[in-house]
Design a protein around this motif. Structure first.
Motif, PDB file in Angstrom:
ATOM      1  N   ASP A 283      31.981  27.495  25.335  1.00 27.03           N
ATOM      2  CA  ASP A 283      31.124  28.126  26.337  1.00 27.03           C
ATOM      3  C   ASP A 283      30.909  29.600  26.004  1.00 27.03           C
ATOM      4  OD1 ASP A 283      30.754  25.858  27.829  1.00 27.03           O
ATOM      5  OD2 ASP A 283      32.488  26.226  29.121  1.00 27.03           O
ATOM      6  N   VAL A 284      29.631  30.018  26.082  1.00 27.87           N
ATOM      7  CA  VAL A 284      29.286  31.413  25.832  1.00 27.87           C
ATOM      8  C   VAL A 284      29.334  32.217  27.122  1.00 27.87           C
ATOM      9  CG1 VAL A 284      27.481  32.979  25.022  1.00 27.87           C
ATOM     10  CG2 VAL A 284      27.849  30.778  23.870  1.00 27.87           C
ATOM     11  N   ASN A 285      28.869  31.615  28.213  1.00 28.36           N
ATOM     12  CA  ASN A 285      28.828  32.297  29.508  1.00 28.36           C
ATOM     13  C   ASN A 285      29.893  31.742  30.443  1.00 28.36           C
ATOM     14  OD1 ASN A 285      26.526  33.874  28.792  1.00 28.36           O
ATOM     15  ND2 ASN A 285      25.241  32.061  29.138  1.00 28.36           N
ATOM     16  N   GLY A 286      30.024  32.342  31.605  1.00 22.16           N
ATOM     17  CA  GLY A 286      30.926  31.833  32.624  1.00 22.16           C
ATOM     18  C   GLY A 286      32.347  32.325  32.508  1.00 22.16           C
ATOM     19  N   ARG A 287      32.576  33.340  31.671  1.00 22.11           N
ATOM     20  CA  ARG A 287      33.936  33.829  31.460  1.00 22.11           C
ATOM     21  C   ARG A 287      34.259  35.082  32.267  1.00 22.11           C
ATOM     22  NH1 ARG A 287      36.188  31.462  26.907  1.00 22.11           N
ATOM     23  NH2 ARG A 287      34.731  30.259  25.632  1.00 22.11           N
ATOM     24  N   GLY A 288      33.318  35.546  33.097  1.00 19.85           N
ATOM     25  CA  GLY A 288      33.511  36.812  33.798  1.00 19.85           C
ATOM     26  C   GLY A 288      34.772  36.870  34.627  1.00 19.85           C
ATOM     27  N   ALA A 289      34.999  35.857  35.467  1.00 20.69           N
ATOM     28  CA  ALA A 289      36.181  35.854  36.326  1.00 20.69           C
ATOM     29  C   ALA A 289      37.459  35.768  35.507  1.00 20.69           C
ATOM     30  CB  ALA A 289      36.106  34.696  37.317  1.00 20.69           C
ATOM     31  N   HIS A 290      37.418  35.026  34.415  1.00 20.33           N
ATOM     32  CA  HIS A 290      38.597  34.906  33.557  1.00 20.33           C
ATOM     33  C   HIS A 290      38.934  36.255  32.915  1.00 20.33           C
ATOM     34  CE1 HIS A 290      38.728  30.441  33.633  1.00 20.33           C
ATOM     35  NE2 HIS A 290      37.423  30.584  33.830  1.00 20.33           N
ATOM     36  N   ILE A 291      37.906  36.994  32.499  1.00 14.25           N
ATOM     37  CA  ILE A 291      38.134  38.301  31.894  1.00 14.25           C
ATOM     38  C   ILE A 291      38.699  39.271  32.918  1.00 14.25           C
ATOM     39  CG2 ILE A 291      36.950  40.300  30.902  1.00 14.25           C
ATOM     40  CD1 ILE A 291      35.020  38.321  29.557  1.00 14.25           C
ATOM     41  N   VAL A 292      38.121  39.287  34.115  1.00 15.97           N
ATOM     42  CA  VAL A 292      38.606  40.175  35.170  1.00 15.97           C
ATOM     43  C   VAL A 292      40.056  39.851  35.504  1.00 15.97           C
ATOM     44  CG1 VAL A 292      38.321  40.832  37.590  1.00 15.97           C
ATOM     45  CG2 VAL A 292      36.303  40.547  36.137  1.00 15.97           C
ATOM     46  N   GLU A 293      40.370  38.571  35.621  1.00 14.91           N
ATOM     47  CA  GLU A 293      41.728  38.154  35.941  1.00 14.91           C
ATOM     48  C   GLU A 293      42.710  38.557  34.844  1.00 14.91           C
ATOM     49  OE1 GLU A 293      43.432  34.190  37.920  1.00 14.91           O
ATOM     50  OE2 GLU A 293      42.663  33.861  35.886  1.00 14.91           O
ATOM     51  N   ALA A 294      42.301  38.417  33.584  1.00 17.91           N
ATOM     52  CA  ALA A 294      43.194  38.712  32.469  1.00 17.91           C
ATOM     53  C   ALA A 294      43.490  40.209  32.344  1.00 17.91           C
ATOM     54  CB  ALA A 294      42.582  38.198  31.171  1.00 17.91           C
ATOM     55  N   LEU A 295      42.547  41.056  32.729  1.00 12.84           N
ATOM     56  CA  LEU A 295      42.705  42.492  32.540  1.00 12.84           C
ATOM     57  C   LEU A 295      43.330  43.206  33.732  1.00 12.84           C
ATOM     58  CD1 LEU A 295      39.292  43.383  30.817  1.00 12.84           C
ATOM     59  CD2 LEU A 295      41.536  43.101  29.733  1.00 12.84           C
ATOM     60  N   SER A 296      43.412  42.552  34.874  1.00 17.04           N
ATOM     61  CA  SER A 296      43.857  43.236  36.086  1.00 17.04           C
ATOM     62  C   SER A 296      45.189  42.684  36.580  1.00 17.04           C
ATOM     63  CB  SER A 296      42.803  43.088  37.188  1.00 17.04           C
ATOM     64  OG  SER A 296      42.576  41.728  37.497  1.00 17.04           O
ATOM     65  N   GLU A 297      45.896  43.496  37.387  1.00 19.86           N
ATOM     66  CA  GLU A 297      47.112  43.027  38.039  1.00 19.86           C
ATOM     67  C   GLU A 297      46.768  42.021  39.117  1.00 19.86           C
ATOM     68  OE1 GLU A 297      49.413  46.360  39.526  1.00 19.86           O
ATOM     69  OE2 GLU A 297      50.859  46.012  37.921  1.00 19.86           O
ATOM     70  N   ARG A 298      45.719  42.298  39.868  1.00 22.50           N
ATOM     71  CA  ARG A 298      45.200  41.344  40.835  1.00 22.50           C
ATOM     72  C   ARG A 298      43.747  41.693  41.110  1.00 22.50           C
ATOM     73  NH1 ARG A 298      45.916  42.299  46.764  1.00 22.50           N
ATOM     74  NH2 ARG A 298      46.025  44.547  47.108  1.00 22.50           N
ATOM     75  N   TRP A 299      43.021  40.706  41.597  1.00 24.60           N
ATOM     76  CA  TRP A 299      41.610  40.933  41.887  1.00 24.60           C
ATOM     77  C   TRP A 299      41.198  40.039  43.036  1.00 24.60           C
ATOM     78  CZ3 TRP A 299      37.448  37.426  41.163  1.00 24.60           C
ATOM     79  CH2 TRP A 299      37.816  36.178  40.638  1.00 24.60           C
ATOM     80  N   GLY A 300      40.064  40.341  43.625  1.00 25.53           N
ATOM     81  CA  GLY A 300      39.610  39.540  44.749  1.00 25.53           C
ATOM     82  C   GLY A 300      38.242  39.998  45.226  1.00 25.53           C
ATOM     83  N   SER A 301      37.838  39.444  46.344  1.00 27.82           N
ATOM     84  CA  SER A 301      36.538  39.754  46.936  1.00 27.82           C
ATOM     85  C   SER A 301      36.728  40.011  48.425  1.00 27.82           C
ATOM     86  CB  SER A 301      35.560  38.593  46.716  1.00 27.82           C
ATOM     87  OG  SER A 301      34.314  38.850  47.329  1.00 27.82           O
ATOM     88  N   SER A 302      36.087  41.052  48.937  1.00 27.59           N
ATOM     89  CA  SER A 302      36.200  41.391  50.359  1.00 27.59           C
ATOM     90  C   SER A 302      34.802  41.524  50.953  1.00 27.59           C
ATOM     91  CB  SER A 302      36.957  42.712  50.531  1.00 27.59           C
ATOM     92  OG  SER A 302      38.250  42.645  49.944  1.00 27.59           O
ATOM     93  N   PRO A 303      34.612  41.007  52.179  1.00 22.06           N
ATOM     94  CA  PRO A 303      33.288  41.120  52.812  1.00 22.06           C
ATOM     95  C   PRO A 303      33.003  42.549  53.235  1.00 22.06           C
ATOM     96  CG  PRO A 303      34.868  40.165  54.342  1.00 22.06           C
ATOM     97  CD  PRO A 303      35.583  40.279  53.026  1.00 22.06           C
ATOM     98  N   LEU A 304      31.724  42.897  53.207  1.00 20.59           N
ATOM     99  CA  LEU A 304      31.244  44.184  53.686  1.00 20.59           C
ATOM    100  C   LEU A 304      30.032  43.936  54.585  1.00 20.59           C
ATOM    101  CD1 LEU A 304      31.232  46.285  50.380  1.00 20.59           C
ATOM    102  CD2 LEU A 304      32.881  46.478  52.248  1.00 20.59           C
ATOM    103  N   PRO A 305      29.692  44.867  55.446  1.00 20.33           N
ATOM    104  CA  PRO A 305      28.438  44.710  56.202  1.00 20.33           C
ATOM    105  C   PRO A 305      27.251  44.608  55.242  1.00 20.33           C
ATOM    106  CG  PRO A 305      29.788  46.463  57.138  1.00 20.33           C
ATOM    107  CD  PRO A 305      30.439  46.070  55.843  1.00 20.33           C
ATOM    108  N   GLY A 306      26.583  43.486  55.279  1.00 22.94           N
ATOM    109  CA  GLY A 306      25.426  43.308  54.409  1.00 22.94           C
ATOM    110  C   GLY A 306      25.752  42.873  53.002  1.00 22.94           C
TER     111      GLY A 306
END
Length: 324
Positions: A283-306
């Motif tokens: 696979d060429v694409n679809g690795r974004g989350a894997h890269i973020v996870e590999a480089l960080s201690e932790r990661w996630g997503s939080s809602p914001l207004p809008g």
């Protein structure tokens, strides 16, 4: 900002972002000169300072703005004065705007030649904190474009959206057929002072991904954390790419130093989270989350207004910080 190819677009409503320096004024001058080279009539609605600077550049390149005015190929108006003519009690009057702007475009097209216009009235409103009237004016311009055949380039100063709500930035982008980001966007921020958090807003164009990456590197170097710059820049690059590819959204890159760690993130105007996908070695694409996870201690997503922010945390280097 880059206006390369502007004359090939035909009729439309573009938006450009300029710095109050040589590059931005030069871009406007080229927009005017391109119109004259095609025997078009050009309308410029700008501040006195910008009109004078554009005229000086054009004169230096062998054009004669006075003669073009006399020939009916150049109409230069003051942005503040024109705004006053179409406002009543501090509010835009659609009928007055359509009448006044229609009169100007009609005058410009009376010789039977194509018309192009550059305007700063929207910018004047936005800079004064009048976001809703600015967007209303963009809508009025679009209505005028349906009634008259001309090319329109609106302009906002570089950095105008830094403290704006992303939903408003998205509304501006959606009202235009073309977006023209600054050609050297990552060089325009200047020195980044040491502090707690920095952020910058970017348009939904491919140029914004490297711009955000350079922004993160500049911030971390200024803060004395150059060692974190490669990983942080790659994380923001992946998150920005995701915002463009899946959200089609303007985004805000954020760098925040907190509780002994570093948080980098990207805000956009959708609530769709970044998700890990099952991928294969091919696979060429679809690795974004894997890269973020590999480089960080932790990661996630939080809602914001809008919208939402996707963030990743990295540990600060041990020992004293140094500027790389």
């Amino acid at each position: 900002m880059s206006l390369d190819g502007m004359t090939a677009w035909g009729r439309g409503h573009a938006v450009g972002f300029y710095a109050l320096d040589g590059e931005g004024i030069d871009a406007v001058a080229r927009f005017v000169a391109d119109g004259w080279d095609l025997d078009e009539c050009v309308v410029v609605v700008a501040t006195a300072q910008h009109r004078a600077a554009v005229a000086e550049l054009l004169t230096g390149r062998g054009y004669d703005p006075v003669a073009r005015t006399d020939d009916g190929r150049y109409i230069a108006l003051d942005a503040a004065d024109t705004l006053q003519q179409v406002m009543v009690d501090g509010r835009l009057d659609p009928d007055l705007f359509l009448a006044r702007a229609g009169e100007v475009i009609g005058q410009a097209s009376s010789a039977g030649v194509p018309v192009r216009a550059f305007g700063e009235m929207v910018s004047q409103l936005w800079q004064n904190g009048l976001v809703e009237p600015a967007i209303e004016l963009e809508l009025m311009w679009n209505q005028l474009l349906r009634q008259h055949d001309f090319t329109l380039l609106c302009a906002y100063p570089t950095g105008a959206f830094e403290h704006a709500q992303l939903v408003d930035v998205r509304r501006v982008c959606e009202l235009h057929t073309d977006l023209l980001p600054p050609s050297a966007v990552w060089e325009e921020g200047g020195v980044v002072e040491a502090g707690h958090a920095c952020s910058r807003v970017y348009l939904p164009t491919p140029e914004s991904v490297p711009a955000a990456r350079h922004f993160v590197v500049d911030v971390l170097r200024a803060w004395g954390h150059a060692g974190l710059a490669p990983d942080a820049a790659l994380i923001v690059s992946e998150l920005a790419t995701n915002a463009l590819r899946h959200a089609g959204s303007p985004f805000r890159a954020v760098v925040d130093r907190r509780r002994g760690g570093l948080r980098v993130g990207v805000e956009d105007t959708t609530d769709t989270p970044l998700q890990r996908r099952d991928i294969t070695i091919d696979d060429v694409n679809g690795r974004g989350a894997h890269i973020v996870e590999a480089l960080s201690e932790r990661w996630g997503s939080s809602p914001l207004p809008g919208g939402k922010v996707v963030w990743a945390e990295l540990p600060l280097e041990s020992g004293p910080a140094h500027v790389g």
